[in-house]
Structures are given as C-alpha cells and as structure tokens.
Design an enzyme around this catalytic site. Structure first.
Site, short mmCIF file in Angstrom:
data_model
loop_
_atom_site.label_atom_id
_atom_site.label_comp_id
_atom_site.label_asym_id
_atom_site.label_seq_id
_atom_site.Cartn_x
_atom_site.Cartn_y
_atom_site.Cartn_z
N PRO A 10 36.31 41.98 34.12
CA PRO A 10 35.01 42.30 34.72
C PRO A 10 35.08 43.18 35.96
CG PRO A 10 35.61 39.99 35.07
CD PRO A 10 36.56 40.54 34.06
N ASN A 11 34.12 44.07 36.02
CA ASN A 11 33.89 44.97 37.16
C ASN A 11 34.90 46.11 37.27
OD1 ASN A 11 31.57 43.52 38.21
ND2 ASN A 11 33.04 41.91 38.72
N ARG A 18 33.20 50.82 43.23
CA ARG A 18 33.47 49.47 43.67
C ARG A 18 34.52 49.41 44.78
NH1 ARG A 18 36.99 45.11 40.27
NH2 ARG A 18 36.46 43.37 41.66
N TYR A 23 40.10 49.42 45.86
CA TYR A 23 40.45 49.78 44.47
C TYR A 23 40.58 51.29 44.23
CZ TYR A 23 39.25 44.87 43.80
OH TYR A 23 39.22 43.50 43.89
N ASN A 74 44.70 43.25 33.02
CA ASN A 74 44.18 43.01 34.36
C ASN A 74 42.93 42.16 34.14
OD1 ASN A 74 43.03 42.91 36.84
ND2 ASN A 74 43.22 45.10 37.29
N ALA A 77 38.58 39.18 38.05
CA ALA A 77 38.25 37.88 38.67
C ALA A 77 38.64 36.70 37.78
CB ALA A 77 36.77 37.83 39.00
N GLU A 98 51.00 41.32 33.40
CA GLU A 98 49.76 41.24 34.19
C GLU A 98 49.77 42.34 35.25
OE1 GLU A 98 49.75 37.46 36.14
OE2 GLU A 98 47.91 37.86 37.27
N HIS A 100 47.52 44.08 38.61
CA HIS A 100 46.39 44.10 39.56
C HIS A 100 46.51 45.34 40.41
CE1 HIS A 100 45.20 40.10 38.46
NE2 HIS A 100 46.48 39.78 38.46
N ARG A 107 45.62 38.92 49.79
CA ARG A 107 44.17 38.92 49.99
C ARG A 107 43.68 37.49 50.21
NH1 ARG A 107 41.27 42.45 45.66
NH2 ARG A 107 39.57 42.07 47.14
N ARG A 111 42.33 34.36 45.69
CA ARG A 111 42.92 35.36 44.78
C ARG A 111 44.43 35.15 44.60
NH1 ARG A 111 38.75 39.19 44.15
NH2 ARG A 111 37.51 39.31 46.05
C1 DQA Z 1 41.94 42.64 40.68
C2 DQA Z 1 42.04 41.56 41.76
C3 DQA Z 1 41.05 40.45 41.49
O1 DQA Z 1 41.15 39.44 42.49
C4 DQA Z 1 39.63 40.99 41.50
O2 DQA Z 1 38.71 39.96 41.18
C5 DQA Z 1 39.47 42.16 40.61
C6 DQA Z 1 40.53 43.16 40.54
C7 DQA Z 1 42.85 43.86 41.00
O3 DQA Z 1 43.04 44.66 40.09
O4 DQA Z 1 43.33 44.01 42.12
O5 DQA Z 1 38.41 42.34 39.99
O6 DQA Z 1 42.39 42.10 39.46
#
Ligand code: DQA
Length: 140
Positions: A10-11, A18, A23, A74, A77, A98, A100, A107, A111
């Site tokens: 998501p997002n 964003r 990011y 990835n 959240a 994985e 990120h 952070r 997280r």
């Molecule tokens: C994320 C880190 C997560 O905590 C966050 O919710 C994201 C992006 C990252 O790529 O750094 O949406 O996965």
C-alpha cells in the site's frame, strides 16, 4: 531464465508525492522502469504487482505457487501488521527477499518489527530504488 515476482504494498503507488524526504521524488512508474531494467541486466524475467489491499497481496502470493522462482516484496505498512502475508509466503514456500526504501530499523518503533522478516531469506533496507536491484541480484 529465472522468473521473479516483485510485489509492492500500500501507498507505494504514491511514490514521488508521498513524503519525498523519506521515499524520494521518483514515482512508481520510475520504480517499475528501474526494476525492469535491472532485471533485464541481470538476466531475470520479472513481473510486478502493486496493491493497497492485503487480501489482493495474499491472492497474488498464492497464485505465484509453481510459477515463480523468487519473490521480492516490499509489503509497505503491512510489513508491520500482516500475519496473513507471512502465512501466504510460508504456504507457497517461494524464496523471498524483503525490501524497504527507507531504513525501517532507524524509524518509529512500530516500524522496527517485520512479520515478513520471519520468513524472508534477506531484508534490504534504506537503499531506495537500489534495494530492489540488490534483491534481484540475490536471485541472479
Ligand atoms: C516502507 C516502510 C514502511 O514502514 C512504510 O509503511 C511503507 C514503506 C519502505 O519502503 O521504506 O509504506 O516499506
């Protein structure tokens, strides 16, 4: 040729808009282009999927069974909340890395725990887009 599935949660479709300080300023299409170019350079076949919905990500992982040699994920959240995504990865038993964009270890406390890390062979954090290339390299 190895087939790798790249899943973004998501997002991540909001990249660019964003929180650019965290990011970066490049958008999701730029990420797709980066992933496709990296995969081609590494001699990998790649398919990309993004969803804002936990169940859709679970469905995508289930459908990968028998079709992919590796998953780069990835979970965004859902990293920090989703036992369902962890269980789906364990169900299909496809080797997983994985990724990120940000350095989640440094952070907010919420997280710092990742369910997916309980299954993934490797976690790459804080390298921005380059983290996806590092994850693909793991399978190359
Ligand atoms: C994320 C880190 C997560 O905590 C966050 O919710 C994201 C992006 C990252 O790529 O750094 O949406 O996965």
């Amino acid at each position: 040729m190895k087939k790798i599935l790249v899943i973004n949660g998501p997002n991540l479709n909001m990249l660019g808009l964003r929180e650019p300080a965290i990011y970066g300023s490049r958008n999701y299409n730029a990420l797709l282009e980066f992933i496709r170019t990296s995969a081609a350079q590494l001699g990998l076949e790649v398919e990309c999927f993004q969803s804002n919905h936990e169940g859709a990500i679970v469905d995508c992982i289930q459908q990968a069974y028998g079709k992919f040699d590796g998953i780069v994920i990835n979970p965004a959240a859902y990293t920090h909340t989703s036992i369902a995504i962890l269980d789906a990865l364990k169900s299909v038993a496809i080797p997983t890395v994985e990724v990120h964009l940000s350095r989640i270890e440094e952070r907010e406390e919420f997280r710092q725990f990742s369910y997916v890390s309980l299954y993934a062979e490797k976690a790459i954090t804080g390298l921005g887009f380059d983290g996806y290339r590092e994850a693909l390299k793991h399978f190359a």
